[in-house]
Scaffold this active site. Structure first.
Site, short mmCIF file in Angstrom:
data_model
loop_
_atom_site.label_atom_id
_atom_site.label_comp_id
_atom_site.label_asym_id
_atom_site.label_seq_id
_atom_site.Cartn_x
_atom_site.Cartn_y
_atom_site.Cartn_z
N ARG A 232 7.52 11.09 5.63
CA ARG A 232 8.47 12.65 4.95
C ARG A 232 9.22 13.10 6.25
O ARG A 232 8.67 13.20 6.96
CB ARG A 232 7.60 13.05 4.02
CG ARG A 232 7.51 12.12 2.56
CD ARG A 232 8.07 12.55 2.06
NE ARG A 232 7.44 11.76 0.56
CZ ARG A 232 8.14 10.04 0.23
NH1 ARG A 232 9.06 9.73 0.77
NH2 ARG A 232 7.80 9.85 -0.94
N HIS A 280 17.30 7.21 3.62
CA HIS A 280 16.26 7.75 2.47
C HIS A 280 15.97 6.09 1.60
O HIS A 280 16.08 6.12 1.52
CB HIS A 280 15.29 8.23 2.10
CG HIS A 280 14.48 8.92 1.76
ND1 HIS A 280 13.89 10.42 1.46
CD2 HIS A 280 12.87 7.90 1.41
CE1 HIS A 280 12.57 10.07 0.96
NE2 HIS A 280 12.02 8.22 0.70
P1 NAP Z 1 -1.53 5.45 1.06
O1 NAP Z 1 -1.98 4.31 0.73
O2 NAP Z 1 -1.92 7.63 0.52
O3 NAP Z 1 -1.79 5.44 2.60
C1 NAP Z 1 -1.81 7.13 3.22
C2 NAP Z 1 -2.54 7.01 4.73
O4 NAP Z 1 -2.11 7.91 5.21
C3 NAP Z 1 -4.30 5.95 4.97
O5 NAP Z 1 -4.85 5.64 6.01
C4 NAP Z 1 -4.69 7.87 5.46
O6 NAP Z 1 -6.08 7.97 5.66
C5 NAP Z 1 -3.52 8.94 5.96
N1 NAP Z 1 -3.39 10.20 6.27
C6 NAP Z 1 -3.62 10.93 5.36
N2 NAP Z 1 -3.87 12.31 5.34
C7 NAP Z 1 -4.22 11.94 6.92
C8 NAP Z 1 -4.00 12.49 8.39
N3 NAP Z 1 -4.19 14.37 7.78
N4 NAP Z 1 -4.67 11.94 9.43
C9 NAP Z 1 -4.45 10.71 9.62
N5 NAP Z 1 -3.89 9.82 8.64
C10 NAP Z 1 -4.08 10.32 7.83
O7 NAP Z 1 0.64 5.45 1.90
P2 NAP Z 1 1.07 4.50 1.56
O8 NAP Z 1 1.48 3.69 0.06
O9 NAP Z 1 0.60 3.53 2.13
O10 NAP Z 1 2.24 5.47 1.82
C11 NAP Z 1 2.57 6.48 2.75
C12 NAP Z 1 3.85 7.22 2.73
O11 NAP Z 1 4.57 6.50 2.99
C13 NAP Z 1 3.96 7.73 2.12
O12 NAP Z 1 2.95 9.22 1.07
C14 NAP Z 1 5.48 8.65 1.58
O13 NAP Z 1 4.88 9.61 2.03
C15 NAP Z 1 5.79 7.55 2.51
N6 NAP Z 1 7.12 6.18 1.99
C16 NAP Z 1 8.25 5.87 2.63
C17 NAP Z 1 9.06 5.83 2.09
C18 NAP Z 1 10.68 5.23 2.29
O14 NAP Z 1 11.72 5.32 2.15
N7 NAP Z 1 10.54 6.07 3.38
C19 NAP Z 1 9.24 5.17 0.61
C20 NAP Z 1 8.04 5.16 0.57
C21 NAP Z 1 6.80 5.31 1.02
P3 NAP Z 1 -6.92 7.01 5.42
O15 NAP Z 1 -6.50 6.66 4.87
O16 NAP Z 1 -8.27 7.88 5.79
O17 NAP Z 1 -7.42 7.93 3.32
#
Ligand code: NAP
Length: 317
Positions: A232, A280
């Site tokens: 983000r 994005h």
């Molecule tokens: P997710 O399954 O919730 O995974 C989030 C990961 O980040 C987990 O491994 C979590 O650790 C880690 N994390 C969260 N807070 C942290 C911190 N403070 N320190 C270290 N690690 C941390 O999310 P996802 O589905 O993979 O998606 C991730 C993000 O991608 C979304 O939230 C969104 O912002 C972004 N995204 C972008 C697009 C785009 O088009 N650019 C599209 C989709 C998503 P734990 O495993 O230990 O909980």
């Protein structure tokens, strides 16, 4: 006091892009005909609304829809929700569906291969009409690390691993992923960053990750490392990136997300020769697979099983 739950069929209210909403409606008609699927602002009887999918939920959601049982995000993150403003008991579920995963794997793989094979440098050379081969480094000598080992981070790492890259990942809690060196927490970050040639940010936006891509983090990377940012926009401190690019600490950046979006006309990042910007688009929810994933979660909810993508509201993701 709230009115008793109505006997009419449960309403699923969709409040996001209406064109996609009509595609969701088709899937609901076929796969969940017992549900009265409606697209905002056609809410029908507010007392019958049990489920909602929204990009931005309406204000006073608890008062407007007193029998709402689950709120789904129509996107992969929930950072656009004010989690504190939602009724405390309301389960919030983010979007986990194969279309988002596939799109992200494609985008990040493309970006990493582009950087790995020095394509930004060749594009600059071409503008100068310069024919100058650079040494080719095998993937087995290129170190790629993903910040965030969630559904997207792990899928991206599986693809990068299959291409032969040296893979590492960093998360909040400890993970074990075959073939990936995993690090966790603030101490783990200090060990993780110095071993990366390419850092990919796939973190959710929370209080803990806002501004995490800053000069301190860049200084821990090896000089000349590259950044792929698909998390983000508010995770990146743009001024710090510009400084790191000016000093050569960061060689190249690929940014799919910015703060604000759209990035204002004339912003220094737009025309920086070592920055590539996309609006994005790394990954988008695919209406058919998204609706099917939500219907699957509705079945889980009714069966009393855990829903995929249930948000821990204290952690914020
Ligand atoms: P997710 O399954 O919730 O995974 C989030 C990961 O980040 C987990 O491994 C979590 O650790 C880690 N994390 C969260 N807070 C942290 C911190 N403070 N320190 C270290 N690690 C941390 O999310 P996802 O589905 O993979 O998606 C991730 C993000 O991608 C979304 O939230 C969104 O912002 C972004 N995204 C972008 C697009 C785009 O088009 N650019 C599209 C989709 C998503 P734990 O495993 O230990 O909980």
């Amino acid at each position: 006091m709230t009115s008793p739950a109505p006997k009419s069929p449960p309403t699923f209210l969709y409040k996001a892009d209406p064109v996609r909403g009509r595609q969701w409606a088709e899937v609901f008609r076929e796969q969940a005909p017992e549900i009265d699927f409606r697209i905002w602002p056609d809410v029908g009887d507010p007392d019958a609304v049990r489920f909602m999918a929204a990009w931005e939920p309406p204000e006073q959601i608890g008062e407007l829809f007193p029998h709402l049982q689950v709120l789904f995000s129509s996107g992969a993150g929930v950072d656009q929700f004010d989690l504190h403003a939602l009724p405390a008991h309301l389960p919030v579920v983010r979007m986990v569906e194969p279309g988002i995963v596939q799109g992200m794997v494609e985008y990040v793989t493309h970006a990493v291969l582009d950087l790995h094979r020095d394509m930004p440098q060749y594009r600059r050379q071409q503008l100068r009409g310069e024919w100058r081969p650079l040494p080719v480094r095998p993937a087995s000598q290129r170190r790629v690390g993903v910040l965030g080992l969630g559904s997207l981070g792990q899928a991206v790492l599986m693809q990068l691993k299959s291409l032969g890259f040296i893979c590492a990942g960093w998360s909040r809690s400890t993970h074990t992923v075959a073939g990936v060196d995993c690090y966790a927490g603030p101490d783990g970050l200090c060990q993780f960053l110095p071993r990366l040639d390419i850092a990919v940010c796939l973190l959710p936006l929370t209080d803990a990750t806002r501004g995490i891509l800053n000069s301190e983090m860049f200084s821990r990377l090896p000089k000349g490392a590259s950044l792929v940012h698909v998390g983000r926009g508010a995770q990146l401190v743009s001024e710090d990136l510009l400084e790191a690019l000016a000093s050569g600490q960061i060689a190249q950046a690929v940014l799919d997300v910015t703060d604000p979006e759209p990035l204002p006309y004339g912003h220094a990042l737009w025309r920086h020769p070592h920055v590539q910007i996309t609006p994005h688009i790394a990954s988008m929810t695919q209406p058919q697979s998204a609706a099917a994933a939500v219907i699957d979660n509705l079945h889980r909810f009714r069966a009393g099983e855990p829903m995929t993508g249930l948000v821990d509201r204290r952690r914020g993701y």
